[in-house]
Each structure stands twice: as C-alpha cells, then as structure tokens.
Design a protein around this motif. Structure first.
Motif, short mmCIF file in Angstrom:
data_model
loop_
_atom_site.label_atom_id
_atom_site.label_comp_id
_atom_site.label_asym_id
_atom_site.label_seq_id
_atom_site.Cartn_x
_atom_site.Cartn_y
_atom_site.Cartn_z
N HIS A 12 30.72 -9.15 3.17
CA HIS A 12 29.64 -9.00 4.15
C HIS A 12 28.81 -7.75 3.91
CE1 HIS A 12 32.79 -6.49 5.95
NE2 HIS A 12 31.81 -5.85 6.55
N LYS A 13 29.41 -6.71 3.33
CA LYS A 13 28.66 -5.47 3.08
C LYS A 13 27.61 -5.65 1.97
CE LYS A 13 32.11 -3.61 -0.08
NZ LYS A 13 33.07 -2.54 -0.31
N ASN A 14 27.69 -6.73 1.21
CA ASN A 14 26.73 -7.00 0.15
C ASN A 14 25.58 -7.91 0.58
OD1 ASN A 14 28.27 -5.46 -1.62
ND2 ASN A 14 29.47 -7.22 -2.28
N VAL A 15 25.62 -8.42 1.81
CA VAL A 15 24.58 -9.34 2.28
C VAL A 15 23.23 -8.62 2.36
CG1 VAL A 15 23.78 -10.74 4.22
CG2 VAL A 15 26.16 -10.87 3.48
N GLY A 16 23.17 -7.48 3.02
CA GLY A 16 21.91 -6.74 3.16
C GLY A 16 21.30 -6.34 1.83
N PRO A 17 22.08 -5.69 0.94
CA PRO A 17 21.52 -5.33 -0.36
C PRO A 17 21.05 -6.54 -1.18
CG PRO A 17 23.49 -4.04 0.05
CD PRO A 17 23.39 -5.07 1.15
N THR A 18 21.75 -7.67 -1.05
CA THR A 18 21.34 -8.87 -1.78
C THR A 18 20.01 -9.38 -1.27
OG1 THR A 18 23.65 -9.49 -2.18
CG2 THR A 18 22.01 -11.24 -2.37
N ILE A 19 19.83 -9.40 0.05
CA ILE A 19 18.56 -9.84 0.63
C ILE A 19 17.44 -8.91 0.19
CG2 ILE A 19 17.27 -10.12 2.79
CD1 ILE A 19 19.95 -11.03 4.07
N MET A 20 17.66 -7.60 0.25
CA MET A 20 16.64 -6.64 -0.15
C MET A 20 16.26 -6.83 -1.61
SD MET A 20 17.96 -3.25 1.93
CE MET A 20 17.30 -2.20 0.70
N ASN A 21 17.24 -7.05 -2.47
CA ASN A 21 16.99 -7.24 -3.90
C ASN A 21 16.11 -8.47 -4.14
OD1 ASN A 21 17.27 -6.89 -6.75
ND2 ASN A 21 18.94 -8.38 -6.73
N TYR A 22 16.43 -9.59 -3.50
CA TYR A 22 15.66 -10.81 -3.70
C TYR A 22 14.26 -10.69 -3.12
CZ TYR A 22 19.07 -13.68 -6.05
OH TYR A 22 19.91 -14.19 -6.99
N GLU A 23 14.12 -10.02 -1.95
CA GLU A 23 12.79 -9.86 -1.36
C GLU A 23 11.90 -8.98 -2.23
OE1 GLU A 23 13.41 -8.62 2.70
OE2 GLU A 23 13.60 -10.70 3.36
N GLN A 24 12.47 -8.00 -2.91
CA GLN A 24 11.69 -7.17 -3.83
C GLN A 24 11.18 -7.96 -5.03
OE1 GLN A 24 14.38 -3.96 -4.68
NE2 GLN A 24 13.84 -2.83 -2.82
N GLN A 25 11.86 -9.07 -5.32
CA GLN A 25 11.45 -9.94 -6.44
C GLN A 25 10.54 -11.07 -5.99
OE1 GLN A 25 14.81 -11.17 -8.91
NE2 GLN A 25 15.98 -9.43 -8.14
N GLY A 26 10.09 -11.03 -4.73
CA GLY A 26 9.15 -12.03 -4.24
C GLY A 26 9.76 -13.22 -3.52
N TRP A 27 11.07 -13.22 -3.32
CA TRP A 27 11.73 -14.30 -2.61
C TRP A 27 11.71 -14.01 -1.11
CZ3 TRP A 27 13.30 -18.61 -5.14
CH2 TRP A 27 13.44 -18.53 -6.52
N ARG A 28 11.78 -15.07 -0.28
CA ARG A 28 11.86 -14.94 1.16
C ARG A 28 13.13 -15.66 1.63
NH1 ARG A 28 10.36 -18.30 5.26
NH2 ARG A 28 9.30 -19.70 3.81
N LEU A 29 13.91 -14.99 2.48
CA LEU A 29 15.12 -15.61 3.01
C LEU A 29 14.74 -16.78 3.90
CD1 LEU A 29 18.22 -15.52 3.22
CD2 LEU A 29 17.92 -14.03 5.22
N PHE A 30 15.24 -17.97 3.59
CA PHE A 30 14.91 -19.18 4.33
C PHE A 30 16.03 -19.55 5.30
CE2 PHE A 30 14.80 -23.80 4.82
CZ PHE A 30 13.50 -23.99 5.24
N ALA A 31 17.29 -19.42 4.85
CA ALA A 31 18.43 -19.79 5.69
C ALA A 31 19.63 -18.94 5.31
CB ALA A 31 18.77 -21.26 5.52
N TYR A 32 20.47 -18.69 6.31
CA TYR A 32 21.67 -17.88 6.11
C TYR A 32 22.78 -18.48 6.96
CZ TYR A 32 24.77 -13.80 6.78
OH TYR A 32 25.85 -12.96 6.87
N THR A 33 23.92 -18.76 6.35
CA THR A 33 25.05 -19.31 7.09
C THR A 33 26.35 -18.77 6.51
OG1 THR A 33 26.00 -21.33 8.00
CG2 THR A 33 25.31 -21.40 5.68
#
Length: 55
Positions: A12-33
């Motif tokens: 769970h501690k890697n969820v935030g950094p993973t989201i930040m990394n993908y958003e910096q590459q132009g991705w947008r979080l669509f769903a999380y479960t």
C-alpha cells in the motif's frame, strides 16, 4: 484512440508513488480497487490501478 494499462501494486505504501509516476508520464488514474488474498496467517491486499491516456 485511448490507451489503457492495468497495474498491480502489492504494498500500500507504493500506491501513491506509482500514481504520481504514471501521471507524470501523461496517464490518468481511471479506476482503483483492492482485493484481499490469503488466510488467517498470511493475508495480503493487492491494489489494482487502471490508467488511461489519449482520446
């Protein structure tokens, strides 16, 4: 055309950094479960992130 990518994060501690990394590459979080797996002595929670980019 939209691009989609699904990511599994085990800690769970890697969820935030993973989201930040993908958003910096132009991705947008669509769903999380999440999904719990295992028994009483070895229980883990996997986090599943679905990202999208493009039109």
């Amino acid at each position: 055309m939209k691009e989609w990518v699904s990511i599994q994060v085990e800690q769970h501690k890697n969820v935030g950094p993973t989201i930040m990394n993908y958003e910096q590459q132009g991705w947008r979080l669509f769903a999380y479960t999440t999904a719990g797996m295992g028994g009483v002595y070895h229980y883990t929670v996997n986090h599943y992130l679905l990202f999208v980019r493009g039109e």
